[in-house]
Design a protein around this motif. Structure first.
Motif, PDB file in Angstrom:
ATOM      1  N   ASP A 281       0.819  -1.208   0.000  1.00  0.00           N
ATOM      2  CA  ASP A 281       0.000   0.000   0.000  1.00  0.00           C
ATOM      3  C   ASP A 281       0.847   1.250   0.000  1.00  0.00           C
ATOM      4  OD1 ASP A 281      -2.224  -1.488   0.028  1.00  0.00           O
ATOM      5  OD2 ASP A 281      -2.580  -1.346   2.196  1.00  0.00           O
ATOM      6  N   SER A 282       1.952   1.194   0.751  1.00  0.00           N
ATOM      7  CA  SER A 282       2.710   2.422   0.960  1.00  0.00           C
ATOM      8  C   SER A 282       3.173   3.009  -0.369  1.00  0.00           C
ATOM      9  CB  SER A 282       3.895   2.172   1.886  1.00  0.00           C
ATOM     10  OG  SER A 282       4.892   1.451   1.219  1.00  0.00           O
ATOM     11  N   PHE A 283       3.590   2.151  -1.303  1.00  0.00           N
ATOM     12  CA  PHE A 283       4.081   2.672  -2.577  1.00  0.00           C
ATOM     13  C   PHE A 283       2.947   3.299  -3.382  1.00  0.00           C
ATOM     14  CE2 PHE A 283       5.365   2.318  -7.055  1.00  0.00           C
ATOM     15  CZ  PHE A 283       6.577   2.968  -6.991  1.00  0.00           C
ATOM     16  N   MET A 284       1.791   2.601  -3.427  1.00  0.00           N
ATOM     17  CA  MET A 284       0.680   3.134  -4.204  1.00  0.00           C
ATOM     18  C   MET A 284       0.169   4.445  -3.600  1.00  0.00           C
ATOM     19  SD  MET A 284       0.862   1.046  -6.499  1.00  0.00           S
ATOM     20  CE  MET A 284      -0.461   1.195  -7.680  1.00  0.00           C
ATOM     21  N   ASN A 285       0.101   4.501  -2.242  1.00  0.00           N
ATOM     22  CA  ASN A 285      -0.310   5.744  -1.584  1.00  0.00           C
ATOM     23  C   ASN A 285       0.647   6.880  -1.907  1.00  0.00           C
ATOM     24  OD1 ASN A 285      -2.439   4.479  -0.416  1.00  0.00           O
ATOM     25  ND2 ASN A 285      -1.438   4.144   1.556  1.00  0.00           N
ATOM     26  N   ALA A 286       1.930   6.561  -1.819  1.00  0.00           N
ATOM     27  CA  ALA A 286       2.939   7.587  -2.082  1.00  0.00           C
ATOM     28  C   ALA A 286       2.852   8.045  -3.536  1.00  0.00           C
ATOM     29  CB  ALA A 286       4.332   7.052  -1.777  1.00  0.00           C
ATOM     30  N   LEU A 287       2.613   7.101  -4.447  1.00  0.00           N
ATOM     31  CA  LEU A 287       2.522   7.432  -5.867  1.00  0.00           C
ATOM     32  C   LEU A 287       1.343   8.385  -6.113  1.00  0.00           C
ATOM     33  CD1 LEU A 287       3.538   6.968  -8.731  1.00  0.00           C
ATOM     34  CD2 LEU A 287       2.064   4.980  -8.896  1.00  0.00           C
TER      35      LEU A 287
END
Lengths: 286, 427
Positions: free
Chosen positions: A59-65
């Motif tokens: 999730d963290s990568f998609m949220n950051a993206l």
């Protein structure tokens, strides 16, 4: 002719060597590591595309993206609008326009980390003080909620880069041929029409440069993000660069972070190249 | 023409500069030994340099180069780059079982050192495998609720009367009522932004019991169960309710410097490391006005404070035998020789983690209190070094931020943290 060619390469050699050693080599290494289970100390085996699959499951990568995209769109618009506005103001003929140019450019001379801390003070302390005086609750919780964290970053970015972008716009604005504008004036075009139909197309190359600069800068933003919010509250204002850093150095998943970085590189490259391609097409040649 | 020459010279110079970067390193030749130290504690950089110069006087053949890179995660990153660059240090720092696992193969056996024999019981738990010791403790640190003695006296509250979380809640309510007359802004300063304060230190208090207070058990455990989760929730709720708001953006500096040191709040959760910071603002305040209270865990211990070792010295096993021997000798000298001991106690102002120190000489007031708790064995073991990597700060710390902002229920927090632990350990 041949002789000057040798000199040409000889002079270029140190730069090419440096570029190879500090840009190309690490890039190749990085791509290689993203296919292994490297932990920063040793890499024992090749794991294929496993890291890349994991990237899209966290999730963290998609949220950051998503956060970075939102941030980039808004800050590109605001930085360019403000930058162009400032450029238009200081290219008018009045006393003190040189002084104003200096003042507007100044924020860009301060380093990103320090700027972040200065604005952190403004948002948390100064806003809260004003909020206490006027009894406005929404001014007291800046940077404590995801929304204010987001706008805090956008404001900081616009404030820092507008002056820099302004300088580029000024250079192009001053090159616009006075004759064209006078001719349009005689033809009866009002000030707005002259701006839209004459000035804007003439400074199209400035848009190419500025959009590229602001776009890639907002995607790669790290230091302002770190010092202003550090990703908080609850990692909601974490941008891509910070997510990658945290994956690598606080979660110790170096190879996963490397895969994220390769994807990040691909995204930034793709967006910047398409943008330059389309902006270039709009430029007018005289 | 002149310009051309200048450019040619410049490019030549650049090539030399580039190629010059890659030579230098440590090692031994002709009886002389060089020991490179790469350490994390910025606070005692000058005092450590003093110690090194003293050592040099006794051992003229040994050259010790110290590099200091400070602050939690930055040190880990810097150490990795240092190793990757090829110039490996002889002495470096590890934090606990996870580091022990990661750096395995680059750690020398330290079991035969005097320091390992003199280390206080329990301090080597995180860096021992079987019977082999891989690290030597820096010092001991402890934390709890620091309180402003003056405020408590004015309010007529006896800190010794706090024996349960209900007592603590009552005291907080009482202080809150009198806050105008006591001149404080709020009872607590609760820095939710600092994920290490909540996710590592606060959680350690309530998770330590379920792992038997042993860091290795935590490191080996596949699950976490929040056995004292309700008590943890009450503790977080209490601070959130009576804290200066907003807590989500409050950082360490605001908590310790601006609020606590200036007498604006009655209590904060911090440890002996804040002494120097408070001294920098008000020497007398640090000396006379700061007390330490335990964080009560109902149903477990209500009178103990968490005490543990923050970091360990380790020796690089890739070095040649002479360098390793010199490195061990240096660590022994620092921690067990009388000269070294006196510097550790008086200049570093450490709470010693080794036998044979004259503890009455400890100077700063919070450290003294921590040491007296340790003497009475009223301690809770540090286990947060045994959490899965990143779990404490990035999962639990972030979840606590969501909880205090009202974005997540406590049950969801426990679930999320339990799952993250399981996934991480499942691999």
């Amino acid at each position: 002719m041949k002789k000057s060619n040798t000199w040409f390469w000889l002079f270029l050699a140190p730069v090419l060597f440096a570029l190879f050693a500090v840009v190309l080599l690490p890039l190749i290494y990085g791509i290689y590591y993203s296919f292994t289970d490297w932990n920063g100390i040793t890499s024992s085996q090749f794991v294929g595309l496993k890291n890349y699959m994991n990237v899209f499951q966290t999730d963290s990568f998609m949220n950051a993206l998503w956060f970075t995209v939102k941030f980039a769109v808004l800050s590109v618009i605001s930085t360019n609008v403000i930058g162009l506005g400032l450029a238009l103001i200081v290219t008018q003929k009045f006393k003190g326009n040189n002084f104003l140019r200096t003042v507007f450019f100044m924020p860009n001379l301060i380093g990103g980390l320090i700027l972040g801390f200065i604005w952190q003070f403004i948002y948390i302390k100064a806003f809260a003080a004003v909020g206490n005086m006027l009894d406005v609750a929404s001014l007291k919780t800046w940077l404590a909620t995801p929304g204010t964290g987001f706008w805090g970053l956008v404001i900081l970015m616009s404030w820092q880069y507008s002056g820099y972008i302004m300088v580029i716009y000024i250079a192009y604005l001053e090159n616009v041929d006075r004759e064209l504008i006078e001719a349009a004036e005689i033809d009866g075009a009002n000030i707005w029409q002259r701006f839209i139909h004459i000035t804007l197309p003439m400074i199209a190359p400035a848009f190419t440069v500025n959009l590229f600069l602001t776009l890639s800068n907002s995607f790669k933003l790290y230091d302002q993000n770190l010092s202003l919010t550090a990703g908080g509250p609850y990692n909601s204002t974490q941008m891509l660069a910070m997510d990658i850093y945290n994956t690598a150095f606080s979660s110790n998943q170096m190879a996963l972070a490397q895969a994220k970085a390769v994807i990040f590189f691909a995204i930034v490259a793709a967006i910047s190249l398409t943008q330059v391609y389309f902006s270039k097409k709009r430029e007018v040649e005289l | 023409m002149k310009k051309k020459w200048f450019v040619a010279m410049l490019s030549l110079f650049l090539i030399f500069a580039l190629s010059a970067c890659s030579s230098s390193g440590s090692g031994s030749s002709g009886g002389k030994v060089t020991v490179d130290v790469f350490q994390y504690k910025v606070e005692f950089k000058n005092q450590f340099a003093h110690l090194v110069s003293q050592y040099k006087k006794v051992h003229p053949n040994v050259t010790i180069n110290v590099t200091t890179v400070g602050g939690g995660s930055d040190y880990g990153a810097a150490l990795k780059s240092k190793f990757a660059s090829g110039s490996e240090p002889a002495i470096y720092n590890i934090g606990g079982p996870q580091d022990l696992h990661d750096w395995k193969g680059k750690l020398a056996d330290l079991s035969d050192t005097q320091a390992a024999k003199d280390a206080l019981p329990g301090t080597l738990a995180g860096v021992t495998e079987g019977k082999v010791v891989y690290g030597l403790p820096y010092n001991e640190e402890g934390y709890g609720l620091l309180y402003n003695k003056d405020v408590f006296k004015k309010a007529g509250i006896d800190p010794a009367s706090i024996k349960s979380s209900a007592d603590l809640a009552n005291v907080a309510a009482e202080l809150d009522q009198k806050k105008a007359q006591l001149g404080i802004q709020a009872v607590f300063a609760f820095p939710v932004k600092e994920q290490w304060v909540t996710g590592l230190h606060s959680s350690n208090v309530f998770l330590s019991p379920e792992f038997g207070e042993n860091v290795s058990n935590a490191y080996k455990s596949k699950t976490v169960s929040f056995k004292y989760g309700q008590q943890f929730k009450q503790y977080i709720d209490l601070q959130q309710k009576y804290s200066v708001q907003p807590t989500a953006s409050m950082d360490y500096a605001t908590q310790v410097e601006q609020l606590f040191s200036n007498g604006k709040v009655a209590m904060i959760q911090q440890g002996d490391w804040v002494s120097t910071t408070i001294q920098g603002i008000d020497k007398n305040f640090e000396k006379n006005n700061v007390g330490l209270l335990p964080i009560p865990i109902d149903g477990y211990k209500t009178d103990s404070i968490p005490v543990g070792v923050p970091m360990y010295w380790a020796v690089n096993s890739n070095k040649d035998a002479n360098t390793i021997k010199a490195a061990k000798d240096f660590l022994d000298w620092m921690n067990t020789s009388s000269q070294g001991k006196s510097i550790v106690l008086n200049d570093f102002q450490f709470i010693p983690a080794y036998k044979g120190y004259d503890a009455s000489k400890i100077q700063d007031s919070i450290a003294k209190e921590v040491y007296s708790y340790a003497q009475k064995k009223k301690t809770i073991g540090w286990i947060f070094m045994g959490y899965p990597t990143g779990w404490g700060m990035n999962t639990l710390g972030a979840d606590i931020q969501q909880y205090t902002s009202g974005k997540m229920s406590w049950n969801a927090l426990e679930k999320d943290a339990e799952n993250a632990w399981k996934t991480n350990r499942g691999q």
